[in-house]
Scaffold this active site. Sequence first.
Site, PDB file in Angstrom:
ATOM      1  N   LYS A   1      -2.815  28.321  50.441  1.00 63.05           N
ATOM      2  CA  LYS A   1      -3.571  28.198  49.195  1.00 63.05           C
ATOM      3  C   LYS A   1      -3.105  26.979  48.390  1.00 63.05           C
ATOM      4  CE  LYS A   1      -3.097  31.471  45.769  1.00 63.05           C
ATOM      5  NZ  LYS A   1      -2.940  30.875  44.432  1.00 63.05           N
ATOM      6  N   SER A   2      -1.801  26.817  48.253  1.00 66.03           N
ATOM      7  CA  SER A   2      -1.288  25.680  47.468  1.00 66.03           C
ATOM      8  C   SER A   2      -1.758  24.355  48.065  1.00 66.03           C
ATOM      9  CB  SER A   2       0.244  25.691  47.460  1.00 66.03           C
ATOM     10  OG  SER A   2       0.720  26.748  46.693  1.00 66.03           O
TER      11      SER A   2
ATOM     12  N   ARG B   1      -4.560  21.289  46.611  1.00 63.77           N
ATOM     13  CA  ARG B   1      -4.157  19.886  46.534  1.00 63.77           C
ATOM     14  C   ARG B   1      -5.053  19.006  47.401  1.00 63.77           C
ATOM     15  NH1 ARG B   1      -0.266  23.194  45.166  1.00 63.77           N
ATOM     16  NH2 ARG B   1       1.591  22.515  44.020  1.00 63.77           N
TER      17      ARG B   1
ATOM     18  N   GLY C   1      -4.363  30.012  38.192  1.00 67.52           N
ATOM     19  CA  GLY C   1      -3.474  29.156  37.394  1.00 67.52           C
ATOM     20  C   GLY C   1      -3.373  27.776  38.007  1.00 67.52           C
TER      21      GLY C   1
ATOM     22  N   SER D   1       8.308  24.187  37.869  1.00 71.28           N
ATOM     23  CA  SER D   1       6.947  24.601  38.199  1.00 71.28           C
ATOM     24  C   SER D   1       6.233  23.513  38.988  1.00 71.28           C
ATOM     25  CB  SER D   1       6.159  24.901  36.919  1.00 71.28           C
ATOM     26  OG  SER D   1       4.768  24.888  37.205  1.00 71.28           O
TER      27      SER D   1
ATOM     28  N   GLN E   1       3.163  23.570  39.768  1.00 75.83           N
ATOM     29  CA  GLN E   1       1.843  23.322  39.182  1.00 75.83           C
ATOM     30  C   GLN E   1       1.938  22.248  38.104  1.00 75.83           C
ATOM     31  OE1 GLN E   1       0.580  27.201  37.896  1.00 75.83           O
ATOM     32  NE2 GLN E   1       0.143  27.889  39.974  1.00 75.83           N
TER      33      GLN E   1
ATOM     34  N   ASP F   1       6.505  33.796  45.056  1.00 74.45           N
ATOM     35  CA  ASP F   1       5.273  34.565  45.289  1.00 74.45           C
ATOM     36  C   ASP F   1       5.489  35.711  46.277  1.00 74.45           C
ATOM     37  OD1 ASP F   1       3.984  32.885  43.552  1.00 74.45           O
ATOM     38  OD2 ASP F   1       3.078  31.645  45.102  1.00 74.45           O
TER      39      ASP F   1
ATOM     40  N   ARG G   1       4.650  40.885  36.986  1.00 73.11           N
ATOM     41  CA  ARG G   1       4.928  41.470  38.308  1.00 73.11           C
ATOM     42  C   ARG G   1       6.181  42.352  38.299  1.00 73.11           C
ATOM     43  NH1 ARG G   1       2.986  36.406  42.203  1.00 73.11           N
ATOM     44  NH2 ARG G   1       0.788  36.973  42.062  1.00 73.11           N
TER      45      ARG G   1
ATOM     46  N   ARG H   1      -1.153  39.814  44.938  1.00 76.28           N
ATOM     47  CA  ARG H   1       0.096  39.982  45.696  1.00 76.28           C
ATOM     48  C   ARG H   1       0.713  41.360  45.467  1.00 76.28           C
ATOM     49  NH1 ARG H   1       0.026  35.004  47.776  1.00 76.28           N
ATOM     50  NH2 ARG H   1      -0.074  33.211  46.391  1.00 76.28           N
TER      51      ARG H   1
HETATM   52  C1  S3P Z   1       1.973  27.163  42.962  1.00 80.20           C
HETATM   53  C2  S3P Z   1       3.166  27.130  42.316  1.00 80.20           C
HETATM   54  C3  S3P Z   1       3.862  28.335  41.847  1.00 80.20           C
HETATM   55  C4  S3P Z   1       3.326  29.572  42.555  1.00 80.20           C
HETATM   56  C5  S3P Z   1       1.821  29.603  42.547  1.00 80.20           C
HETATM   57  C6  S3P Z   1       1.271  28.406  43.283  1.00 80.20           C
HETATM   58  C7  S3P Z   1       1.356  25.873  43.352  1.00 80.20           C
HETATM   59  O1  S3P Z   1       3.632  28.505  40.453  1.00 80.20           O
HETATM   60  O2  S3P Z   1       3.847  30.733  41.971  1.00 80.20           O
HETATM   61  O3  S3P Z   1       1.352  30.778  43.178  1.00 80.20           O
HETATM   62  O4  S3P Z   1       0.404  25.862  44.152  1.00 80.20           O
HETATM   63  O5  S3P Z   1       1.818  24.835  42.873  1.00 80.20           O
HETATM   64  P1  S3P Z   1       4.461  27.679  39.329  1.00 80.20           P
HETATM   65  O6  S3P Z   1       4.074  26.257  39.413  1.00 80.20           O
HETATM   66  O7  S3P Z   1       4.028  28.304  38.046  1.00 80.20           O
HETATM   67  O8  S3P Z   1       5.903  27.915  39.625  1.00 80.20           O
END
Ligand code: S3P
Length: 434
Positions: free
Chosen positions: A23-24, A28, A96, A169, A171, A317, A348, A390
């Site tokens: 997914k990440s 991107r 998010g 983070s 993200q 995660d 969580r 999750r």
């Molecule tokens: C993610 C980063 C993590 C992770 C999220 C996906 C990403 O969050 O928990 O499920 O794709 O960059 P954070 O950036 O808030 O740590």
Amino acid sequence: MRRGRRTKTRLPLTGRISVPGDKSISHRALIVAALAEGRSSVRGLNSGADVRATLAAVEALGVRVAYDDNYQVQVYGEGMGGLREPGGPIDAGNSGTTVRTMLGVAAAIEGLTVFIGDRSLSERPMLRVVAPLRQMGARIDGRANGELLPLVVRGGALRGVDIELSVASAQVKTALLFAGCLATGTTSVIEPGPSRDHTERMLSAAGVAVVRSGTTVSVDGPQLPAPLNVRVPGDMSSAAFLIVAALLVEGSDLTIEDVGINPTRTGLIDALRAMGADIEVIETGTEGGEPVGSIRVRSSALVGASPDPAAVPTFIDEIPVLAIAATQAEGETTIRGASELRVKETDRISALVEGITAIGGRAEAHPDGMTVTGSTPLRGADVDSLGDHRVAMAFAVAGLVADDNIRIAKWSCVDTSFPEFLDVLGRAQGRLTA
Ligand code: S3P
């Protein structure tokens, strides 16, 4: 009338399976391809609602995307010139990653971009991205002075700056690196601890000079990525549910193929091995700068062990399913350094402690984690996922070793990241052959 205790048949997980795309990396790939000039091809895209939200967001910004039923997409990027003010708000749903990473792009697009999301996302912290982007010159407003959605971005020229992040983070780092590619000058992000580095790897694979020096990552702007031609590796965060399921169900011997084994994502394997898990990882190649491999898991007797809090970002995660594994381990497992769990799709820590207690496990919450004491037999009960994918799948894994059915409320939330979960599990158990 009291029902007699029923013991379900436990079907072991065996053979070779694969899990859908990471997914990440999928988020991107879509965004990097949108910034590139030319046609990108992305195979094995994650099919969950979060990535679909990013795909729709990229389209809303004017980028043409062609896709088929096989998780293959073609993205026709036209560089910054192809990105324009969307005709309406961008709805990130539960995602998010969509909002936070795309804020870094929207901040540089002339015009107005508005982000909205579902109830859960509307309560999640955004100032961690908004504040550094404001330092780069972005004009962003939102509820609670930019902490909460909806967020309204008035895009324009950005300048590179040095930013020290308050939370590790990926993200936030990603948003700043995207903004850094579109800004004038150097953007340096200083991380308080390591976080997943998919953005750095993908930008580098697309020809952008991303420089890491210790805990600092820098990019010189303006600098646009070249088009991508990638296959997204299987998602370690999805494989995690199958890994723990195979460990817990006696007689299992399961191999998961083509999984992304980037070391910033494999902390679950280290944590489980420290608990006595029999897991073998074999690297088989690389895809777009990401190491890929197969993971062989055999059912194992587990003992409690407390992972290093500093390593938490490498399995953040996976903590829901790790907590389920801990209910079946002899002794205590204490997870600390994970206060970020409080601001994920749901809190969580509370959701897990409540659910584990409901099914007969022993769990105690800490402000930044939890202690789970095992091994306890698990029983059938009603558990509320609170709409968190999750949490839902972690309790489904618990259901494989509970003495009766665990009924999980709001189960449809698994669509967020792993719509194929029940099919893949069914195949691993030999219940499904297709
Ligand atoms: C993610 C980063 C993590 C992770 C999220 C996906 C990403 O969050 O928990 O499920 O794709 O960059 P954070 O950036 O808030 O740590």
